[in-house]
Design a protein around this motif. Structure first.
Motif, short mmCIF file in Angstrom:
data_model
loop_
_atom_site.label_atom_id
_atom_site.label_comp_id
_atom_site.label_asym_id
_atom_site.label_seq_id
_atom_site.Cartn_x
_atom_site.Cartn_y
_atom_site.Cartn_z
N GLN A 27 -9.88 16.46 -4.51
CA GLN A 27 -10.91 15.99 -3.60
C GLN A 27 -11.67 14.81 -4.17
O GLN A 27 -11.98 13.85 -3.45
CB GLN A 27 -11.88 17.13 -3.31
N SER A 28 -11.96 14.84 -5.46
CA SER A 28 -12.71 13.76 -6.07
C SER A 28 -11.93 12.46 -6.04
O SER A 28 -12.48 11.40 -5.74
CB SER A 28 -13.07 14.14 -7.52
N LEU A 29 -10.62 12.53 -6.34
CA LEU A 29 -9.80 11.32 -6.29
C LEU A 29 -9.68 10.81 -4.85
O LEU A 29 -9.72 9.59 -4.61
CB LEU A 29 -8.42 11.58 -6.88
N ALA A 30 -9.54 11.72 -3.90
CA ALA A 30 -9.41 11.31 -2.50
C ALA A 30 -10.65 10.56 -2.02
O ALA A 30 -10.56 9.63 -1.22
CB ALA A 30 -9.15 12.54 -1.63
N ARG A 31 -11.82 10.96 -2.52
CA ARG A 31 -13.07 10.32 -2.09
C ARG A 31 -13.36 9.04 -2.86
O ARG A 31 -14.20 8.24 -2.44
CB ARG A 31 -14.22 11.29 -2.26
N LEU A 43 -7.43 6.39 -10.85
CA LEU A 43 -7.12 7.70 -11.40
C LEU A 43 -8.38 8.53 -11.52
O LEU A 43 -9.50 8.02 -11.51
CB LEU A 43 -6.45 7.58 -12.78
N VAL A 44 -8.16 9.83 -11.64
CA VAL A 44 -9.22 10.78 -11.98
C VAL A 44 -8.78 11.50 -13.25
O VAL A 44 -7.58 11.73 -13.45
CB VAL A 44 -9.46 11.78 -10.83
N VAL A 45 -9.72 11.78 -14.12
CA VAL A 45 -9.43 12.45 -15.39
C VAL A 45 -10.15 13.79 -15.41
O VAL A 45 -11.34 13.86 -15.11
CB VAL A 45 -9.88 11.60 -16.60
N VAL A 46 -9.43 14.85 -15.74
CA VAL A 46 -10.03 16.17 -15.89
C VAL A 46 -9.69 16.71 -17.28
O VAL A 46 -8.54 16.60 -17.73
CB VAL A 46 -9.54 17.15 -14.79
N VAL A 47 -10.67 17.22 -17.98
CA VAL A 47 -10.47 17.79 -19.30
C VAL A 47 -10.87 19.25 -19.27
O VAL A 47 -11.67 19.69 -18.43
CB VAL A 47 -11.28 17.04 -20.39
N HIS A 86 0.82 -1.21 0.00
CA HIS A 86 0.00 0.00 0.00
C HIS A 86 0.85 1.26 0.00
O HIS A 86 0.45 2.29 -0.58
CB HIS A 86 -0.93 0.00 1.22
N ASP A 87 2.02 1.22 0.65
CA ASP A 87 2.87 2.41 0.71
C ASP A 87 3.33 2.85 -0.68
O ASP A 87 3.67 4.02 -0.89
CB ASP A 87 4.10 2.15 1.58
N HIS A 88 3.37 1.92 -1.63
CA HIS A 88 3.82 2.22 -2.99
C HIS A 88 2.65 2.35 -3.97
O HIS A 88 2.87 2.36 -5.19
CB HIS A 88 4.78 1.14 -3.50
N ARG A 89 1.45 2.44 -3.46
CA ARG A 89 0.31 2.54 -4.38
C ARG A 89 0.41 3.82 -5.21
O ARG A 89 0.71 4.90 -4.70
CB ARG A 89 -1.01 2.55 -3.61
N MET A 90 0.15 3.69 -6.50
CA MET A 90 0.20 4.82 -7.41
C MET A 90 -1.21 5.12 -7.92
O MET A 90 -1.85 4.28 -8.53
CB MET A 90 1.12 4.53 -8.61
N ARG A 91 -1.66 6.35 -7.66
CA ARG A 91 -2.91 6.83 -8.23
C ARG A 91 -2.59 8.15 -8.93
O ARG A 91 -1.74 8.92 -8.48
CB ARG A 91 -3.98 7.02 -7.16
N LEU A 92 -3.30 8.40 -10.01
CA LEU A 92 -2.93 9.53 -10.86
C LEU A 92 -4.07 10.52 -11.04
O LEU A 92 -5.24 10.15 -11.09
CB LEU A 92 -2.51 9.04 -12.26
N ARG A 93 -3.71 11.79 -11.15
CA ARG A 93 -4.59 12.81 -11.68
C ARG A 93 -4.13 13.06 -13.11
O ARG A 93 -2.96 13.40 -13.35
CB ARG A 93 -4.51 14.10 -10.86
#
Length: 292
Positions: A138-142, A148-152, A97-104
């Motif tokens: 905030q959206s990714l945190a929730r 990942l979260v995608v914003v355009v 878990h310490d190395h989990r990668m999540r992206l914006r």
């Protein structure tokens, strides 16, 4: 002597930032930094994009990618995103878990001035503000189970997302309104793969973005938006080496310098070599950084 700038080039611009990068241990940051390139190449090939035709700039806690002008944006929003999801799922199953990668992940289209390895662009700056905006974080945190979260940008949403192309659901996007540190109201459109709508965002009211700063409140508090990239305090400059793939992608020419808030500063940086073979399958674990 008067220097005449070259004509700008039109690009599809993709910006990827690792969530909570600056909060990790240095050894963890090194692992995430290296594996991000495996994730990106895997996703590019999934989208049928030649990595050698894409200019890539390292941003420390993320990557800035310029896709060729003839790139189909539907492939970026559909296949590139799916490729990122698959690669990040593999990464999650490989590391603790310490190395989990999540992206914006942000997507925009616009003009970029390129003089050798130097990039300057209002479009890049605008995308950096979107990716670093408070509502996007905030959206990714929730979204606890999301990768990942995608914003355009509003322009990409109007031209591409609302076109109802196969595999792109406009109903899955909600507006994210915020105010920059300079008091400018901005709007991006957010989606979280795997969720019917991005968590933490209100439904679209149909109203344009506006400055929602209350009297006596400093501009920009309606949402954070630093111009230098995520993982740092809003607005703080982040020196980042510029990196380009070349040749067989295992030992190509790599040029380095610093970009601070859009200004180019020449400097020496440690050279990072990228093993392009890792992306041809699932991303490969590099255990050299975590000592395992």
């Amino acid at each position: 002597m008067v220097v005449v700038p070259e004509d700008p080039h039109s690009h599809w611009i993709v910006l990827l930032d690792i969530e909570d990068f600056s909060l990790r241990a240095e050894t963890t940051q090194a692992t995430l930094h290296d594996d991000l390139y495996h994730v990106v190449e895997f996703a590019l090939r999934r989208a049928r994009l030649d990595p050698e035709r894409c200019a890539v700039q390292d941003r420390g806690d993320g990557v800035l990618l310029l896709a060729p002008p003839d790139t189909k944006p539907t492939l970026l929003l559909r296949e590139l995103v799916r490729g990122l999801e698959d690669a990040l799922a593999h990464h999650r199953d490989t590391y603790n878990h310490d190395h989990r990668m999540r992206l914006r992940v942000g997507l925009h289209e616009g003009l970029v001035n390129r003089n050798g390895e130097r990039w300057t662009s209002n479009a890049i700056n605008d995308l950096a503000r979107l990716v670093d905006a408070g509502p996007v974080k905030q959206s990714l945190a929730r979204a606890g189970r999301a990768h990942l979260v995608v914003v355009v940008s509003d322009d990409v949403h109007r031209k591409v997302v609302r076109g109802r192309y196969p595999g792109i659901d406009p109903a899955a996007y909600l507006p994210a309104d915020f105010v920059t540190k300079h008091g400018e109201p901005r709007r991006g459109w957010v989606t979280v793969p795997g969720y019917p709508a991005p968590p933490g965002l209100p439904a679209d009211s149909g109203e344009p973005p506006r400055d929602r700063t209350r009297p006596g409140e400093a501009p920009g508090t309606g949402g954070t938006a630093g111009g230098a990239g995520g993982g740092t305090e809003p607005g703080s400059p982040v020196p980042s080496p510029s990196l380009h793939f070349g040749g067989d992608m295992t030992g190509g020419q790599i040029a380095f310098g610093n970009i601070v808030n859009g200004d180019w500063v020449q400097g020496d940086k440690t050279e990072h070599r990228y093993d392009g073979n890792a992306g041809r399958g699932a991303p490969r674990r590099d255990t050299s950084a975590d000592g395992s």
